[in-house]
Design a protein around this motif. Structure first.
Motif, short mmCIF file in Angstrom:
data_model
loop_
_atom_site.label_atom_id
_atom_site.label_comp_id
_atom_site.label_asym_id
_atom_site.label_seq_id
_atom_site.Cartn_x
_atom_site.Cartn_y
_atom_site.Cartn_z
N GLY A 226 0.80 -1.21 0.00
CA GLY A 226 0.00 0.00 0.00
C GLY A 226 0.83 1.26 0.00
N PRO A 227 0.17 2.40 -0.18
CA PRO A 227 0.88 3.68 -0.21
C PRO A 227 1.49 3.99 1.16
CG PRO A 227 -1.50 4.02 -0.21
CD PRO A 227 -1.27 2.55 -0.37
N THR A 228 2.40 4.94 1.20
CA THR A 228 3.12 5.19 2.44
C THR A 228 3.04 6.63 2.91
OG1 THR A 228 5.09 5.58 1.11
CG2 THR A 228 4.80 3.38 2.01
N LEU A 229 2.80 7.56 2.01
CA LEU A 229 2.79 8.97 2.43
C LEU A 229 1.47 9.61 2.09
CD1 LEU A 229 6.32 10.29 1.36
CD2 LEU A 229 5.53 9.68 3.62
N PRO A 230 0.44 9.42 2.77
CA PRO A 230 0.31 8.63 3.99
C PRO A 230 -0.06 7.19 3.67
CG PRO A 230 -1.72 9.76 3.51
CD PRO A 230 -0.79 10.10 2.40
N PRO A 231 0.07 6.29 4.63
CA PRO A 231 -0.40 4.92 4.43
C PRO A 231 -1.93 4.85 4.53
CG PRO A 231 0.62 5.15 6.61
CD PRO A 231 0.71 6.47 5.94
N THR A 232 -2.50 3.69 4.31
CA THR A 232 -3.95 3.55 4.44
C THR A 232 -4.33 3.80 5.90
OG1 THR A 232 -3.85 1.22 4.96
CG2 THR A 232 -4.03 1.80 2.64
N LEU A 233 -5.62 4.03 6.10
CA LEU A 233 -6.09 4.38 7.43
C LEU A 233 -5.72 3.30 8.45
CD1 LEU A 233 -7.59 6.34 9.20
CD2 LEU A 233 -9.72 5.18 8.62
N ALA A 234 -5.94 2.02 8.09
CA ALA A 234 -5.70 0.94 9.06
C ALA A 234 -4.24 0.90 9.47
CB ALA A 234 -6.12 -0.40 8.46
N VAL A 235 -3.34 1.10 8.51
CA VAL A 235 -1.92 1.08 8.85
C VAL A 235 -1.57 2.27 9.74
CG1 VAL A 235 0.40 1.18 7.90
CG2 VAL A 235 -1.35 -0.13 6.73
N THR B 189 18.33 7.71 -0.37
CA THR B 189 17.08 8.05 0.30
C THR B 189 17.29 7.85 1.79
OG1 THR B 189 14.70 7.65 0.36
CG2 THR B 189 16.10 5.72 0.18
N TYR B 190 16.25 8.08 2.55
CA TYR B 190 16.32 7.76 3.98
C TYR B 190 14.97 7.21 4.40
CZ TYR B 190 14.13 12.41 4.62
OH TYR B 190 13.30 13.50 4.55
N GLY B 247 11.68 11.41 -3.98
CA GLY B 247 11.17 11.79 -2.67
C GLY B 247 9.67 11.68 -2.53
N ARG B 248 9.03 11.00 -3.48
CA ARG B 248 7.58 10.80 -3.35
C ARG B 248 7.27 9.57 -2.52
NH1 ARG B 248 4.04 10.55 -8.08
NH2 ARG B 248 5.65 9.38 -9.16
N GLN B 249 8.29 8.76 -2.31
CA GLN B 249 8.11 7.53 -1.53
C GLN B 249 9.42 7.30 -0.79
OE1 GLN B 249 7.81 4.06 -3.90
NE2 GLN B 249 6.96 2.80 -2.30
N PHE B 250 9.30 6.73 0.41
CA PHE B 250 10.50 6.44 1.19
C PHE B 250 10.44 4.99 1.66
CE2 PHE B 250 9.95 10.95 1.33
CZ PHE B 250 11.24 11.48 1.34
N PRO B 251 11.61 4.35 1.83
CA PRO B 251 11.57 2.99 2.38
C PRO B 251 11.06 3.03 3.82
CG PRO B 251 13.83 3.78 2.20
CD PRO B 251 12.97 4.79 1.52
N ALA B 252 10.49 1.90 4.27
CA ALA B 252 9.86 1.89 5.58
C ALA B 252 10.87 1.89 6.71
CB ALA B 252 8.94 0.67 5.70
#
Lengths: 563, 401, 215
Positions: A226-235, B189-190, B247-252
């Motif tokens: 799923g997306p990360t920035l932001p993640p889904t609501l549940a995450v 990245t970070y 920078g639209r996505q970052f590793p967890a």
């Protein structure tokens, strides 16, 4: 005894969920004395709505519920509409069914490695076809629109909906209906869509709702795809619950309540769409056009379902390759060397979790089966025939765990269990699993049970057998195959549970899934490969047994083969 | 006020254990025998898990303690669990006996009185850390630990890169990283905030960029956050377009960043465990051409600890385990690059010869950082900065179109 | 097969209603070895009546009257204690049991030399040596015969036949009719035959009642 089964089931399932929800509602409105929240307030909600990207989280969660359900359903219906009983069709069904046992997380890991810019597909095509010497900087996995997430969910939900359709279809007698429509000049696929599909949908409505609810609130797949920035609501909610800043628990609880609202609105939206489609569909039905792109539709159905199945299997193959891989530089199609070291390292720590997994899964499944059989047998004996596909009958409440998001009530449930002073971890985990195993077992078994020709039992009675005798000597053996399939589904559901195991077991019950998820935090794809395969193989063993036992036992009983 | 108490406890427990304390410790060990200790520890690394497995076997034979590693993916879940028990008035039969912890998790648990202690000074092996010479073992993100957690290992931001892919000297400062990223877009990245390592990167950058680094060592409320962090946001705004995925996505997390290195998506990355790159090479994850270094002027480092929740029913067992973790035997094994490679918290120079010999190991691994490089350690800012920085980062970059 | 005193089946003032509407009404007595034939089109309440007599009437129906078997009122007894056997349209051989297993299913538990009874029954209908066969491998006529013997071995006191021959070929049908009724008469069992086939009624000596439904 039997008479109490439905009441027992409903109490067992509804009680904990309502209690858990209540314990999420109180902190959501500021009441949690342990953290100094003594007064009701709207502060958690203000804080929640001030979270950056909240609207987007909600939108992705909402959309992934609807899109996942719609795409899975369309693919399954298109496939079924084109089924002509050919060898290919049967082969596809046999290919897709075992995917039901594939844990969501394992499927998601496999898919992530398959489609990532540095993933298996890119490696196979590079550099010859693509010219990529290093992975392209493309946002595929974890894209902000949640497309990868939806794709992962669709791959897992197609087998589920297909199995549910296959279970419901025989009672509609589709062969005769299609033949009748064809005699009126309809092309076969069109005939199926016009005659069978409208009757089939009410029977699988509940599983579709379960898919929507699951997809709006899933955690593990959303973390991986799923997306990360932001993640889904549940995450996000999970993050807030785990935030070291304990005051965020209030906001997390408000988020859990919001999640409930998001899932509910997705269901409501779907319900409205149902009405709309029904209205438009009636026009289409009555207009009487005899053919609607029959061939393309049939082809699309077959190829889409095959594509989904292949994606899942290729992902698994990628994981298997990783689990024995030495160094593997992009864009090599294969690792530079193979090694068993990842497996050898995992093996010693495998037995404990595997045993615990099986104990929990078998206990939960047996209890669920016993309760399901008791309720269904009671239904038969009291001659009460349930309104099929209706959501709100009393026993329909047993599907509550499929509709209410886990994340919305599990944290509250932990507090409830703590307050009650229940410390028997294994028992609690089994109990927690029953919440989710029971609805699926019921869903898998009820159709076959209710459709079972009542004359068999009547016959047994007139031959002097008692009702219990008829149950044990006639109904059970004749329903062995669906019974074992339901058990295998139950096992698979139990084996895949992460949050209930972790939260109710206080982390003390380590299953292959909790191990796999905690190791996944280390990001080592070789280790993930090993554990995802282990996690996938346990339920698969269940399915093999479920298919194997009846074949062995009834090897000499033609009347039960293919049943 | 807390500082004074802290010094008093420290004064009491310094020096060789007194006979009375030895008796006292014997009583703890007697009580510990036969207990089952549930240790909640992050389990994302098989090497860490294997090491904990070794500890399990050793404390079983040594002290008759049954140690259970409760594998978690996030320390927050253990904190959450203790909190749930606290809310339910479970004050003496908790499910967590020992937890691997530091930084804001520790601060949060201390603030809510969820920890047992002080106990660290009661551990005989604690003196081997020589806190009077090494204040970092009794300080967690500027907060005095006050004996509520016992040091276990050390971490320091360590950068690593694929020398073959890079083909030049790696960037040695924050400014050079920006310049390098502009030249090589998509190679760096970070981890996504609020990840621990990602947040540490923010702090590292902030220390290097701000004009008022001293402000970082007192609570954030005492300074002008906007003014202090202004250079950081300018820097990030300039850096992000040149990062991986623009920078639209970052590793967890750090491990995911390592995986991206392994897949060849990144050329430069960093970790909190100085031995991780070398270990990953040995595990076939990273190419043999991997090299490690720290930034000029040093990088952030901290100590990680173990703590005992207030409601643990097996405190004696937990203390016995914590003490074993501080033994030269356990610390030396942990530091061994072929086992885990986590630097020791013991003051090796001041150990007796026999114990010191345990720590001598050949370090000719090219992927491994030279030990002297780790001498340049920057202390962690006050924990309140972490949360505020995280919120400011999220407000700025999350949900942006 | 049944050595007890001769049985008779009395149906006293039976009326079955659904939602207050009369479905079927009947008052009759069937003596030992006699067959009462009920004729009527589908929807005339034949199956409802059989369900009522056998003890399977769905609760939605409302029934009045008494069923008396050999002097005992069995109206309120559960199906398994009524002593009423049923022969369905389909032979309904349990697919998970062998042919012998099917026959054994009906045998009263207290009976001695069960194996011998089964062998004799099979020989009776020309199926000697078929005991271990999978019922699915039998022909339609063979299945029907096994079903009949299973019914008789269960030692009922009366028998209900629900269009038992309607799915057989014409030749087989005659043969099965003869076989069934000769056995039922020999056993002295009162039987109730429900059919819409005039042939069935003609083939059986005994009273015929036309049901027209309650409309």
């Amino acid at each position: 005894m039997l008479r109490f089964a439905p009441a027992l089931i409903v109490t067992l399932l509804v009680g904990p969920i309502l209690a858990g929800l209540a314990m999420a509602l109180l902190p959501a409105f500021g009441y949690l004395p342990a953290l100094g929240g003594e007064r009701l307030s709207l502060e958690p909600w203000h804080e929640l709505f001030a979270q950056p990207g909240l609207a987007r989280s909600v939108a992705v969660s909402f959309a992934s519920g609807l899109v996942t359900a719609a795409v899975s359903l369309v693919v399954v219906l298109a496939f079924l509409a084109g089924v002509s009983g050919s060898r290919l069709d049967r082969w596809i069904q046999q290919l897709v069914t075992p995917l039901l046992s594939l844990p969501h997380a394992a499927a998601a890991f496999g898919l992530a490695f398959l489609i990532a810019p540095s993933g298996l597909v890119a490696r196979l095509l590079s550099p010859e076809l693509t010219g990529w010497e290093r992975p392209p900087d493309l946002l595929i996995v974890q894209d902000p629109w949640g497309l990868a997430l939806m794709l992962g969910l669709v791959i897992k939900e197609i087998p589920f909906l297909l199995l549910m359709c296959l279970a419901a279809l025989p009672q509609l007698d589709p062969g005769r209906h299609v033949a009748m429509a064809r005699s009126l000049g309809y092309r076969p696929t069109t005939a199926w869509l016009k005659v069978v599909a409208p009757a089939l949908y009410p029977l699988i409505r509940l599983p579709v709702y379960a898919v929507i609810a699951f997809a709006t609130s899933v955690v593990d797949v959303a973390i991986i795809l799923g997306p990360t920035l932001p993640p889904t609501l549940a995450v996000s909610i999970l993050d807030w619950y785990h935030d070291p800043d304990l005051s965020r628990r209030f906001m997390a609880s408000a988020g859990a309540v919001l999640q409930l609202g998001v899932t509910a609105s997705a269901l409501l939206t779907w319900w409205c769409l149902e009405r709309l489609v029904a209205r438009l569909g009636r026009h289409w039905l009555e207009r009487g056009s005899r053919s609607c792109a029959d061939r393309p539709l049939r082809l699309a159905g077959k190829s889409l379902i095959l594509l989904a199945a292949f994606a899942a299997f290729a992902g698994l193959a990628g994981l298997a390759l990783n689990s024995v891989a030495g160094f593997w530089r992009f864009p090599d199609a294969l690792p530079q060397g193979f090694t068993a070291v990842h497996w050898l390292r995992a093996l010693p720590s495998l037995t404990g979790p595997a045993t615990a997994t099986m104990i929990v899964a078998i206990c939960a499944t047996l209890v669920a089966l016993a309760l399901t059989l008791a309720a269904l047998e009671n239904e038969q004996r009291s001659d009460r025939h349930p309104a099929q596909g209706r959501l709100f009958s009393a026993l329909g409440l047993l599907y509550l765990p499929l509709i209410v998001p886990q994340i919305a009530f599990l944290f509250g449930l932990v507090v409830v269990m703590e307050t009650l002073g229940t410390r028997h971890r294994l028992g609690l985990v089994i109990f927690g699993h029953i919440l989710f195993v029971l609805p699926y077992v019921f869903l898998s078994l009820s159709e076959a049970y209710r459709r079972f020709d009542p004359r068999w039992s009547q016959l047994a009675l007139t031959l002097g057998s008692s009702p219990n005798g008829a149950f044990w000597r006639v109904r059970l053996p004749m329903l062995l195959a669906p019974l074992l399939t339901a058990a295998a589904v139950g096992l698979a559901v139990s084996i895949g549970q992460y949050l209930p195991t972790l939260l109710l077991g206080a982390g003390r019950i380590a299953t292959v899934t909790t191990e796999a998820v905690s190791l996944a935090a280390g990001g080592n794809r070789r280790v993930i490969g090993v554990w995802a395969l282990v996690q996938a193989s346990l339920p698969l063993i269940g399915f093999v047994i479920a298919i194997g036992i009846p074949r062995l036992l009834w090897a000499n009983r033609r009347g039960l083969q293919g049943a | 006020m807390p500082k004074r108490t802290f010094t008093a406890i420290l004064a009491l427990s310094l020096g060789a254990p007194l006979p009375a304390q030895a008796d006292d410790w014997q009583a703890v060990l007697d009580e510990a025998r036969g207990q089952t200790v549930y240790w909640h520890a992050w389990a994302g690394d098989t090497r860490v898990n294997d090491y904990i497995g070794w500890v399990t076997r050793r404390v079983r034979t040594e002290h008759g303690i049954e140690l259970r590693h409760v594998k978690i993916d996030d320390t927050g879940s253990a904190v959450s669990r203790v909190l749930a028990e606290y809310s339910a008035d479970n004050h003496d039969d908790g499910s967590v006996d020992l937890v691997w912890i530091n930084g804001e998790n520790f601060a949060a648990m201390r603030e809510n009185d969820l920890l047992f202690g002080p106990f660290a000074e009661r551990l005989p092996n604690f003196t081997l850390t020589r806190p009077e010479h090494n204040p970092e073992v009794v300080t967690d993100f500027t907060l005095p630990t006050q004996g509520y957690e016992s040091p276990w290992g050390k971490a320091q931001i360590t950068f690593y890169y694929d020398a073959e892919a890079l083909g030049e000297d790696p960037p040695g400062s924050m400014a050079e990283i920006l310049a390098w990223a502009e030249e090589h877009p998509g190679h760096f990245t970070y981890p996504r905030i609020p990840d621990f390592l990602g947040s540490t990167f923010l702090k590292q950058a902030l220390i290097a960029l701000t004009e008022d680094a001293d402000a970082l060592y007192s609570p954030v409320a005492q300074s002008d956050f906007e003014a202090v962090t202004e250079p950081l946001w300018e820097y990030l705004d300039a850096l992000h377009p040149h990062l991986w995925r623009s920078g639209r996505q970052f590793p967890a997390s750090g491990p995911e960043m390592r995986r991206l290195m392994a897949d060849g998506e990144l050329t430069l990355a960093f970790t909190f465990n100085p031995a991780e790159p070398a270990a990953a090479v040995a595990d076939f994850e990273l190419p043999a051409s991997t090299r490690s270094y720290v930034l000029d002027g040093g990088t952030l480092g901290n100590v990680h600890f173990v703590a005992i929740p207030f409601n643990s029913p097996h405190k004696a067992g937990a203390m016995a385990v914590a003490n074993f973790l501080l033994s030269p035997e356990a610390q030396a094994r942990k530091q061994d690059i072929s086992v885990w490679g986590d630097p020791t918290v013991l003051d090796v120079v001041r150990l007796d010869d026999g114990s010191r010999a345990l720590f001598e190991q050949a370090s000719d691994n090219p992927a491994l950082l030279a030990p002297e490089a780790l001498a340049e350690t920057l202390p962690e800012p006050h924990p309140s900065w972490m949360g505020t920085l995280q919120e400011a980062w999220q407000a700025r970059y999350v949900g942006a179109p | 097969m049944n050595n007890q005193a001769p049985h008779s089946l009395e149906l006293r003032d039976i009326e079955i209603r659904l939602d207050g509407k009369l479905m079927v009404a009947l008052d009759a007595t069937v003596g030992p070895g006699e067959t009462l034939t009920l004729m009527g089109p589908s929807g005339s309440g034949k199956s409802t009546l059989l369900a009522f007599l056998a003890g399977f009437l769905p609760p939605a129906f409302e029934a009045r009257g008494r069923v008396v078997l050999s002097g005992h009122d069995i109206t309120e007894l559960p199906a398994e204690h009524r002593g009423i056997g049923l022969l369905f349209q389909d032979p309904l051989l349990f697919p998970h049991l062998s042919v012998a297993g099917n026959l054994r299913f009906g045998l009263p538990r207290c009976m001695s030399n069960r194996a011998e009874h089964i062998q004799r029954a099979l020989a009776d209908v020309g199926l000697a040596g078929y005991g271990e066969r999978d019922p699915a491998t039998l022909s339609g006529g063979q299945k029907a015969r096994v079903a009949l013997m299973r019914l008789l071995l269960s030692a009922p006191s009366a028998v209900l036949l629900d269009e038992p021959f309607s799915k057989l070929d014409t030749e087989l049908r005659d043969e099965m009719r003869r076989l069934a009724f000769s056995h039922l008469q020999a056993a002295g069992l009162p039987s109730l035959l429900v059919t819409h086939d005039r042939e069935d009624a003609n083939a059986v000596a005994g009273a015929v009642i036309e049901l027209s439904g309650g409309r």
